[in-house]
Design an enzyme around this catalytic site. Structure first.
Site, PDB file in Angstrom:
ATOM      1  N   HIS A  21     -12.725  -8.059 -14.459  1.00 39.93           N
ATOM      2  CA  HIS A  21     -11.881  -7.002 -15.015  1.00 39.93           C
ATOM      3  C   HIS A  21     -12.154  -6.949 -16.525  1.00 39.93           C
ATOM      4  CE1 HIS A  21      -8.009  -5.205 -16.351  1.00 39.93           C
ATOM      5  NE2 HIS A  21      -7.849  -4.800 -15.116  1.00 39.93           N
ATOM      6  N   ASP A  40      -9.001 -16.224 -13.574  1.00 42.43           N
ATOM      7  CA  ASP A  40      -8.177 -15.017 -13.622  1.00 42.43           C
ATOM      8  C   ASP A  40      -7.486 -14.877 -12.262  1.00 42.43           C
ATOM      9  OD1 ASP A  40      -7.153 -12.474 -13.390  1.00 42.43           O
ATOM     10  OD2 ASP A  40      -8.896 -11.453 -14.254  1.00 42.43           O
ATOM     11  N   GLN A  92      -5.017 -11.316  -9.137  1.00 43.45           N
ATOM     12  CA  GLN A  92      -4.919 -10.826  -7.750  1.00 43.45           C
ATOM     13  C   GLN A  92      -4.693 -11.956  -6.747  1.00 43.45           C
ATOM     14  OE1 GLN A  92      -4.650  -7.708  -7.074  1.00 43.45           O
ATOM     15  NE2 GLN A  92      -5.367  -6.812  -8.991  1.00 43.45           N
ATOM     16  N   LYS A 120       2.431  -8.062 -10.678  1.00 45.82           N
ATOM     17  CA  LYS A 120       1.642  -7.949  -9.439  1.00 45.82           C
ATOM     18  C   LYS A 120       2.199  -8.855  -8.346  1.00 45.82           C
ATOM     19  CE  LYS A 120      -2.611  -6.997 -12.009  1.00 45.82           C
ATOM     20  NZ  LYS A 120      -2.949  -5.589 -11.798  1.00 45.82           N
ATOM     21  N   CYS A 125     -10.910  -0.674 -14.134  1.00 46.27           N
ATOM     22  CA  CYS A 125     -11.179  -1.589 -15.268  1.00 46.27           C
ATOM     23  C   CYS A 125     -12.319  -2.555 -14.967  1.00 46.27           C
ATOM     24  CB  CYS A 125      -9.925  -2.365 -15.678  1.00 46.27           C
ATOM     25  SG  CYS A 125      -8.637  -1.326 -16.326  1.00 46.27           S
TER      26      CYS A 125
END
Ligand code: PLP
Length: 405
Positions: A121, A198, A201, A224, A363
């Site tokens: 991202h 990261d 998600q 999220k 992104c």
């Protein structure tokens, strides 16, 4: 599991859009919030609202207690050794910028390599690019294969002793690929590189244990995973955090301030200058309570069933090109492309049928270039989605094909 009852915990889902029941398939961008989180926010503002850490009055004590209790919940949720390893941020983006501007600025010099991947991202690319400009460090990336996985041969050659930092996404927001985080962290550790995972998600979608994964930093966004917007977390291994200088200066992060200089608090407070997003933090704690009550294993299984079913059904739509792994595990999203419609047109068409999806580059511009698409349409799922909703999506995709061709 009674998923229909769980779905009814999300008031926003119970509405019509353009005359159709809302089908919300945009959770990878931002998830919906259960009543438990919404009620916690109203309760906080109606009963306990006050600044934290600063006063001895009842309301401030209550706010501080709930705020610090949330830190403990986050620590437990991600498997940190101590709540002092959890720093509250505005989200994934801010967490990465914090690490780049503190650990990165202190530890990188010309010639050092920052390694990332071709599926990151923008928030896991641009902060490192800015850091490389400042320090003279070199940027390298692991390319993505046609099936949406990382190229193992490049990992072998690029993940070497020159790498000081390896920053990579756990689950790709554009492909659904689940990277083998534990293996990659172990390989980075073997060459002396620090790892940043990261988890935008993955945290809230599958059980996470930073100690088992072996990452040095983990970043994630509350919005999220059923929490409010504007709040997120950074896990950092204490050994690293202790040696990191502050990023933002101001109230609450200091031990002593003199006119000629200051000393700083220990982590995590050293990295939390000024009044934090108190309600957001308490809301994040409530979201974690909620997710744990549903059960992270259950959520993960339900997510996996939905995405598996979606890939199977969507494959039946003629001309579809689904990005990412074509079989096996994938995150709870499916990104796809049709030559006959721009993603924005398709998203608008779906919207007119009550379906909320996202279209564009998500992104991840370098990834769109890699796959030679102007963008994709992305359907993303969470545990409140149903098989019926995926059937509706597939019906609408068939209708779109008739409409556009
Ligand atoms: N990383 C990934 C993989 C994401 O999907 C996102 C958001 O879509 C981000 C980082 C940035 O998260 P935020 O905008 O909440 O900081």
């Amino acid at each position: 599991m009674d998923w229909h009852r769980i779905r009814s915990d999300f008031p926003v889902l119970d509405q019509q859009v353009h005359g159709h029941p809302l089908v919300y398939l945009d959770s990878a961008a931002s998830s919906q919030k259960p009543r438990a989180v919404i009620n916690t926010l109203s309760h906080y503002y109606e009963r306990d609202n006050a600044n934290v850490h600063r006063a001895l009055h009842e309301l401030s004590n209550r706010a501080t207690e709930a705020f610090e209790a949330a830190r403990k919940k986050v620590a437990r949720f991600v498997g940190a050794a101590s709540e002092d390893e959890i720093i509250f941020t505005r989200g994934t983006t801010e967490g990465i910028n914090l690490v780049a501007n503190t650990w990165g600025a202190q530890n990188l010099k010309a010639g050092d390599v920052i390694l990332y991947t071709g599926m990151e991202h923008h928030s896991n690319l641009v902060p490192w690019q800015l850091l490389a400009q400042r320090t003279g460090a070199t940027l390298k990336h692991i390319p993505v294969l046609d099936d949406g996985t990382l190229d193992p041969a490049s990992i072998d050659t690029l993940l070497n002793e020159q790498v000081k930092l390896f920053a990579f996404v756990h689950i790709s927001n554009s492909l659904g690929t689940i990277n083998p985080a534990k293996e990659l962290c172990a390989r980075a550790k073997a060459v002396g590189a620090v790892t940043l995972l990261d988890g935008a998600q993955s945290v809230g979608h599958l059980p996470i244990d930073v100690q088992d994964l072996g990452c040095d930093f983990l970043v994630f966004s509350g919005h999220k995973m059923c929490a409010p917007t504007g709040i997120g977390g950074l896990y950092g291994r204490m050994e690293l955090l202790e040696r990191m200088l502050p990023w933002h200066g101001g109230g609450e992060m200091i031990a002593e301030v003199r006119l000629d200089g200051s000393t700083y608090k220990q982590p995590p407070h050293r990295f939390e200058a000024g009044t934090p997003d108190i309600a957001g933090v308490i809301g994040l704690g409530a979201a974690i309570d909620y997710l744990e009550a549903v059960g992270m294993e259950n959520i993960h299984r339900h997510d996996a069933n939905l995405s598996h079913y979606a890939v199977q059904q969507m494959r039946e739509v003629p001309d579809i090109r689904i990005l990412g792994p074509q079989s096996g595990p994938r995150g709870s999203l499916v990104a796809f492309h049709f030559d006959w419609a721009h993603p924005h047109d398709l998203v608008e068409f779906a919207n007119s049928h009550g379906i909320a999806m996202r279209g564009g580059h998500h992104c991840t511009m370098p990834l769109m270039k890699r796959f030679k698409v102007p963008g994709t349409t992305r359907a993303s799922f969470y545990f409140y989605n149903t098989i019926d909703e995926i059937n509706r999506l597939v019906e609408v995709l068939h209708a779109a094909r008739k409409f556009f061709t």
